[in-house]
Write a protein that holds these residues in place. Structure first.
Motif, PDB file in Angstrom:
ATOM      1  N   ARG A 298     -17.161  70.452 -69.273  1.00  0.00           N
ATOM      2  CA  ARG A 298     -15.829  70.557 -70.116  1.00  0.00           C
ATOM      3  C   ARG A 298     -14.842  70.609 -69.336  1.00  0.00           C
ATOM      4  N   VAL A 299     -14.987  71.623 -68.226  1.00  0.00           N
ATOM      5  CA  VAL A 299     -13.770  71.639 -67.265  1.00  0.00           C
ATOM      6  C   VAL A 299     -13.367  70.573 -66.583  1.00  0.00           C
ATOM      7  N   ALA A 300     -14.553  69.690 -66.113  1.00  0.00           N
ATOM      8  CA  ALA A 300     -14.213  68.539 -65.484  1.00  0.00           C
ATOM      9  C   ALA A 300     -13.604  67.495 -66.097  1.00  0.00           C
ATOM     10  N   ASN A 301     -14.131  67.362 -67.420  1.00  0.00           N
ATOM     11  CA  ASN A 301     -13.479  66.547 -68.516  1.00  0.00           C
ATOM     12  C   ASN A 301     -11.948  66.688 -68.901  1.00  0.00           C
ATOM     13  N   ALA A 302     -11.666  68.017 -69.004  1.00  0.00           N
ATOM     14  CA  ALA A 302     -10.258  68.584 -69.047  1.00  0.00           C
ATOM     15  C   ALA A 302      -9.439  68.193 -67.981  1.00  0.00           C
ATOM     16  N   VAL A 303     -10.168  68.469 -66.723  1.00  0.00           N
ATOM     17  CA  VAL A 303      -9.210  68.096 -65.460  1.00  0.00           C
ATOM     18  C   VAL A 303      -8.768  66.599 -65.514  1.00  0.00           C
ATOM     19  N   ALA A 304      -9.915  65.956 -65.676  1.00  0.00           N
ATOM     20  CA  ALA A 304      -9.810  64.473 -65.449  1.00  0.00           C
ATOM     21  C   ALA A 304      -8.771  63.741 -66.832  1.00  0.00           C
ATOM     22  N   THR A 305      -8.979  64.382 -67.772  1.00  0.00           N
ATOM     23  CA  THR A 305      -8.122  63.950 -68.962  1.00  0.00           C
ATOM     24  C   THR A 305      -6.665  64.130 -68.641  1.00  0.00           C
ATOM     25  N   PHE A 306      -6.252  65.444 -68.218  1.00  0.00           N
ATOM     26  CA  PHE A 306      -4.970  65.852 -68.099  1.00  0.00           C
ATOM     27  C   PHE A 306      -4.394  64.813 -66.861  1.00  0.00           C
ATOM     28  N   ARG A 307      -5.135  64.708 -65.551  1.00  0.00           N
ATOM     29  CA  ARG A 307      -4.781  64.298 -64.457  1.00  0.00           C
ATOM     30  C   ARG A 307      -4.683  62.727 -64.554  1.00  0.00           C
ATOM     31  N   ARG A 308      -5.622  61.924 -65.562  1.00  0.00           N
ATOM     32  CA  ARG A 308      -5.235  60.434 -65.967  1.00  0.00           C
ATOM     33  C   ARG A 308      -4.459  60.029 -66.860  1.00  0.00           C
TER      34      ARG A 308
END
Length: 256
Positions: free
Chosen positions: A110-120
């Motif tokens: 979930r952390v990885a998904n949140a980071v990727a979502t905001f960055r992308r």
């Protein structure tokens, strides 16, 4: 090259990045009782088939929600790749604030998904992962992880239905011709595919209402394409969202 591993309860997703480009990726079932050497044999074969040399892999990032496998993969990576992996967990830099009651409870994926979502894709955003569970993660305009919701995954629900109901059986998880099923197969497909799509649509509406502003909706996971066809609110299907999140996390923590 960077190896990224998303170790889930049902599947393991792996990807090789060369810079920002995902040049190879694989998906296989999670086997909790495999040893480090057994997983190494699997990866060595995959690397060979894709012309990837061990010495070219200079780093590794891992998100693992299966605690017994964390040690197994750490051993495999250190022994065969000769690198110390970045294990996503408490204490690493994420670039976002986990604005929840207990940040340590937030799963590595979930952390990885949140980071990727905001960055992308920026914020506000809602990321939906269709895996063992159906997970909704909400990110604010400022890049804060606000929390979300967790529901059963479609495959888990289908298996539970078949196990608990003596006269029901496994069906292919595809869209039925209509919502009113004319036979048992169609009825189950309607409930599982269209029913889950309605649940997802309803949850998106509730999350949007609490955000009080429109959010971009991103879907990932094995059945993301199938459900996205039924949910107008889903704007993007990003099948490798978690792997990209791991790449971002590795780059952020490599500079420490």
């Amino acid at each position: 090259m960077l190896l990224c591993l998303d170790i889930g309860n049902t599947n393991i997703k792996a990807g090789i990045f060369e810079g920002e480009e995902l040049i190879a990726h694989w998906r296989f079932s999670t086997q909790r009782h495999r040893l480090a050497d057994e997983y190494a044999a699997l990866f060595l074969n995959l690397f060979a088939l894709n012309g990837i040399r061990l010495r070219d892999i200079r780093g590794c990032a891992v998100a693992c929600v299966v605690p017994p496998l964390r040690v197994v993969f750490e051993e495999m990576i250190q022994r065969y790749l000769g690198v110390n992996p970045l294990i996503v967990g408490p204490g690493i830099k994420t670039g976002i604030r986990l604005a929840v009651e207990n940040p340590r409870e937030v799963g590595a994926d979930r952390v990885a998904n949140a980071v990727a979502t905001f960055r992308r894709y920026g914020g506000p955003a809602i990321a939906i992962a269709f895996g063992t569970a159906t997970v909704f993660d909400v990110i604010s305009r400022e890049g804060e992880y606000l929390g979300g919701a967790i529901a059963p995954g479609i495959i888990v629900a289908a298996e539970a239905l078949v196990t608990a109901a003596a006269q029901l059986y496994q069906v292919e998880l595809i869209r039925p011709p209509r919502a009113i099923g004319r036979n048992t197969i169609q009825a189950m497909q309607s409930g599982l595919i269209l029913g889950f799509a309605s649940m997802v649509e309803g949850m998106i509406q509730r999350l949007q209402a609490e955000l009080e502003e429109p959010a971009r909706v991103i879907a990932t996971g094995g059945l993301a394409d199938t459900i996205a066809q039924e949910v107008r609110s889903i704007q993007v299907v990003d099948p490798h969202l978690t792997l990209h999140g791991l790449r971002f996390l590795y780059e952020l923590n490599r500079r420490r």
